[in-house]
Design an enzyme around this catalytic site. Structure first.
Site, mmCIF file in Angstrom:
data_model
loop_
_atom_site.group_PDB
_atom_site.id
_atom_site.type_symbol
_atom_site.label_atom_id
_atom_site.label_comp_id
_atom_site.label_asym_id
_atom_site.label_seq_id
_atom_site.Cartn_x
_atom_site.Cartn_y
_atom_site.Cartn_z
ATOM 1 N N GLY A 1 0.827 -1.216 0.000
ATOM 2 C CA GLY A 1 0.000 0.000 0.000
ATOM 3 C C GLY A 1 0.853 1.254 0.000
ATOM 4 O O GLY A 1 2.072 1.208 -0.207
ATOM 5 N N ARG B 1 11.238 -17.375 2.403
ATOM 6 C CA ARG B 1 11.571 -16.145 1.680
ATOM 7 C C ARG B 1 12.434 -15.181 2.489
ATOM 8 O O ARG B 1 12.842 -14.146 1.973
ATOM 9 C CB ARG B 1 10.309 -15.451 1.178
ATOM 10 N N ILE C 1 9.380 -14.173 -5.139
ATOM 11 C CA ILE C 1 9.738 -15.583 -4.932
ATOM 12 C C ILE C 1 8.754 -16.475 -5.666
ATOM 13 O O ILE C 1 8.966 -17.660 -5.805
ATOM 14 C CB ILE C 1 9.801 -16.002 -3.441
ATOM 15 N N ASP C 2 7.652 -15.892 -6.122
ATOM 16 C CA ASP C 2 6.691 -16.693 -6.881
ATOM 17 C C ASP C 2 7.178 -16.922 -8.317
ATOM 18 O O ASP C 2 6.621 -17.730 -9.039
ATOM 19 C CB ASP C 2 5.320 -16.005 -6.906
ATOM 20 N N GLY D 1 7.729 -6.513 -6.958
ATOM 21 C CA GLY D 1 7.036 -7.423 -7.864
ATOM 22 C C GLY D 1 6.124 -6.710 -8.844
ATOM 23 O O GLY D 1 6.343 -5.535 -9.169
ATOM 24 N N GLU E 1 0.087 -22.256 -1.628
ATOM 25 C CA GLU E 1 -0.940 -21.555 -0.838
ATOM 26 C C GLU E 1 -2.096 -21.035 -1.678
ATOM 27 O O GLU E 1 -3.204 -20.873 -1.195
ATOM 28 C CB GLU E 1 -0.321 -20.395 -0.060
ATOM 29 N N MET F 1 4.615 -21.027 -0.246
ATOM 30 C CA MET F 1 4.080 -19.779 -0.797
ATOM 31 C C MET F 1 3.886 -19.889 -2.306
ATOM 32 O O MET F 1 4.462 -20.759 -2.956
ATOM 33 C CB MET F 1 5.007 -18.629 -0.475
ATOM 34 N N GLY G 1 3.041 -5.597 -8.563
ATOM 35 C CA GLY G 1 2.384 -4.416 -8.003
ATOM 36 C C GLY G 1 3.336 -3.232 -7.990
ATOM 37 O O GLY G 1 3.022 -2.131 -8.452
ATOM 38 N N TYR H 1 6.947 -18.010 6.124
ATOM 39 C CA TYR H 1 7.898 -16.962 5.744
ATOM 40 C C TYR H 1 9.354 -17.435 5.734
ATOM 41 O O TYR H 1 10.211 -16.720 5.224
ATOM 42 C CB TYR H 1 7.743 -15.763 6.679
#
Ligand SMILES: Nc1ncnc2c1ncn2[C@@H]1O[C@H](COP(=O)(O)OP(=O)(O)O)[C@@H](O)[C@H]1O
Ligand SMILES: O=P(O)(O)OC[C@H]1O[C@](O)(COP(=O)(O)O)[C@@H](O)[C@@H]1O
Length: 634
Positions: free
Chosen positions: A253, A463, A307-308, A277, A408, A352, A279, A460
């Site tokens: 945000g 990552r 990491i995706d 990333g 996930e 993740m 966003g 977590y």
């Protein structure tokens, strides 16, 4: 090897060869021997010809290897990167490495020890001699996009501007102020990238201004009550690469374009480095657009972090490999738990991967221990002939235990899509890991068995680890090339490793809609697939069958020939057939551009092939491919 054993070995080899020859002579028919002898002669003739050709080519300086006539590349279409030089006057200073040395990097020095060096000797130290780069890149050098070429494929490919230092600079290093920001979730290697940007700006380019470290993501540009910008120096960042996370902090945000532009203007920032990333890249693109609209001579460079691994165009995002490695610990624990906890031990690991299953898929295949892997791209089928629960029970019966990896983001089709979002607008995910645990226990109970399920959520931990050696090297190259690109005047660009090991610049705008993993697959797999079969058209004309989804607009499923008289029945049959094919395509989630996804998506839904040992006969694979991609690519 001692000579006596070598002698024995030679004797054994000769004896075996003689035996094989005698056996062949006795069992083969005369005709077979004739064919074989001819083959041998042909092989020798070919070999001789090949050797002569190679020798002749060497002499004439021609490359060796076979010329394939049906594979050609006539044209390369370069994705252009916006160049500030075209809009603002460049300084055109010759680019050399300035080699400004850092004054201290030893983390064990006390400040008093640092001061013991005389000011003179410090000045001498930091005054390295400029040296030329051993390689400068021109703007027409490119990295090819489609490096896999098939016979008779279209003779063109896309190319990306090659990253690296340019001969002339756009910005005068003496006047450059820069800023670095990290946004979104953590990823191994963030600190490495920060450190490399700082070092390249300070030492290689010897910039005269400040490097602002923006704390806490985009919020840090304006929320000074909570996040104050810090000045980054090589001394400050000297040892940060050994730690996971980001020294600058991150957040979701808080994107406020006007305030960000105000910060850049008031601090005379000319190079902005945004690490994040998809966003973050959407935000970076807006900053770039804002700068151009307001006539601000600012280079905006993105460094893709995820990491995706779900960024398009880029083979591998930094930190991904380290996370795959970290996930191995959890998978190994799950296996141990599954083996030791009786009866019917099952270890379930949740990894993740919001909407792309690369981490779960790669960790699964790397481990070789996983019996079932569930990914966001593929809808989960629990029961029935191809259901994952019967498959799991079968594996437990076969080996006494089983290991499951679940991403996930998998199972939204089972549990529904959450309406809740995080501060960046990313949707929250349903608890698929615990749901699978319950489903497994319930299923075994219904079948009169007990399953001992152990659930591991490394969460977590995968990552937040430091980058491994390979990611560290990659981060170093990314950091350096981001600075080279910005100093040369490129803007609105991001970086990555494309084909092979070449680094490339990619225009930021491309990131807007093209995260690699989910969107295309998801919309195929999850939307109600509708196709349009036009009724009109004279008998015999070819009419395309179009997808109606916005994400697939422009793509056709295939074509059909208009039936005579527009018979409603034939049209219905064509429509039904088209929908069936579209659904098949959706289920297989096939994307010929991405081999990994191809592999995972095609194989995984068919849970009778547990991943580590899965194999699908070539013929069956081709059939699947023809049924789906062939049509899709029409
Ligand atoms: N369309 C957008 N325009 C501007 N900023 C955005 C946009 N989408 C996301 N962001 C901002 O980018 C930052 C990181 O986004 P997020 O989705 O949380 O992580 P990531 O960049 O890793 O995908 C957040 O501060 C978010 O507000
Ligand atoms: O709990 P957080 O910090 O919001 O992050 C969770 C998400 O972050 C990730 O690690 C990376 O996501 P981003 O690329 O959006 O930063 C996802 O795999 C995961 O769903």
């Amino acid at each position: 090897m001692p000579s006596s054993s070598a002698g024995t070995l030679a004797t054994v080899v000769v004896a075996c060869s003689v035996t094989a020859a005698v056996t062949f002579y006795l069992t083969a028919t005369a005709a077979e021997r004739k064919v074989l002898a001819e083959k041998k002669r042909q092989y020798e003739r070919d070999l001789e010809l090949k050797e002569k050709t190679i020798a002749a080519r060497k002499l004439s300086g021609e490359p060796t290897g076979e010329v394939i006539d049906d594979v050609t590349v006539d044209k390369v279409y370069l994705w252009n990167i916006e160049d500030l030089k075209k809009r603002f006057t460049p300084c055109n200073i010759e680019n050399v490495m300035r080699n400004k040395a850092s004054t201290t990097t030893n983390p064990y020095y006390f400040p008093s020890m640092k001061k013991s060096a005389s000011n003179d000797s410090m000045a001498e130290l930091s005054d390295g001699k400029p040296t030329p780069y051993n390689k400068l890149i021109t703007n027409h050098e490119c990295v090819l996009g489609e490096i896999v070429r098939k016979p008779n494929q279209q003779p063109y490919t896309h190319g990306y501007v090659r990253a690296g230092p340019r001969r002339l600079l756009h910005f005068d290093p003496a006047k450059v102020n820069a800023a670095i920001v990290t946004c979104g979730g953590l990823c191994p290697g963030l600190n490495n990238v920060i450190r490399e940007i700082v070092n390249t700006l300070s030492q290689t380019y010897g910039i005269g201004g400040k490097i602002f470290g923006i704390q806490g993501g985009y919020n840090g540009f304006h929320d000074f009550e909570h996040y104050r910008p810090v000045e980054l120096t090589p001394e400050l960042v000297a040892n940060i690469h050994h730690e996971g996370g980001t020294v600058l902090g991150s957040s979701r945000g808080g994107f406020d374009l006007d305030k960000i532009l105000h910060f850049l203007k008031s601090n005379k920032v000319s190079c902005l480095f945004v690490i994040g990333g998809d966003g973050t890249h959407r935000g970076a693109f807006r900053i770039h657009e804002g700068c151009m609209e307001q006539g601000m001579n600012v280079a905006v460079a993105g460094i893709p972090k995820t990491i995706d691994n779900d960024v398009d165009y880029i083979d591998r995002s930094f930190g991904f490999e380290s996370s795959v490695e970290a996930a191995q610990v959890a998978i190994r624990s799950a296996k141990t738990e599954a083996i030791c906890n009786m009866p019917n031990g099952i270890g379930v690991v949740k990894l993740m991967g919001r909407s792309a299953g690369f981490l779960a898929g790669h960790a699964t295949m790397a481990s070789g221990d996983v019996d079932l892997c569930l990914l966001p791209e593929v809808p989960i089928v629990l029961d029935g002939e191809k259901g994952c629960l019967p498959h799991l029970r079968k594996r437990v019966k076969e080996q006494g235990y089983a290991v499951v990896v679940v991403a996930e983001g998998a199972g939204e089709d089972l549990l529904g899509v959450s309406a809740e979002t995080d501060a960046s607008g990313n949707k929250k995910l349903p608890a698929i890991g615990t749901h699978m645990k319950q489903e497994i226990e319930k299923y075994f109970k219904e079948k009169g068995d007990i399953a001992t399920v152990k659930y591991i959520d490394p969460s977590y931990t995968v990552r937040s680890v430091p980058a491994n050696a390979s990611d560290s090297l990659y981060c170093m190259q990314l950091g350096q090339n981001a600075v080279h690109g910005a100093m040369a005047g490129f803007t609105g660009f991001s970086l990555g490793r494309g084909s092979g090991s070449s680094q490339m610049h990619v225009h930021l705008a491309h990131f807007q809609f093209t995260p690699r993993g989910a969107p295309v697959l998801q919309s195929f797999a999850r939307d109600q697939l509708t196709v349009q079969v036009q009724e009109s058209g004279p008998h015999g004309t070819t009419v395309p069958i179009k997808y109606l989804q916005p994400t697939t607009s422009g793509k056709t499923l295939g074509c059909y020939k208009c039936p005579a008289g527009g018979h409603k029945q034939s049209l219905r049959a064509i429509t039904e057939n088209a929908i069936a094919k579209a659904t098949l395509l959706a289920k297989s989630a096939l994307d010929p551009k991405c081999i990994m996804r191809y592999y995972i998506s095609v194989f995984l839904p068919n849970v009778t092939y547990p991943l580590p040992t899965c194999s699908i006969p070539e013929k069956q694979l081709r059939k699947l491919h023809n049924q789906t991609a062939g049509l899709f690519l029409n």
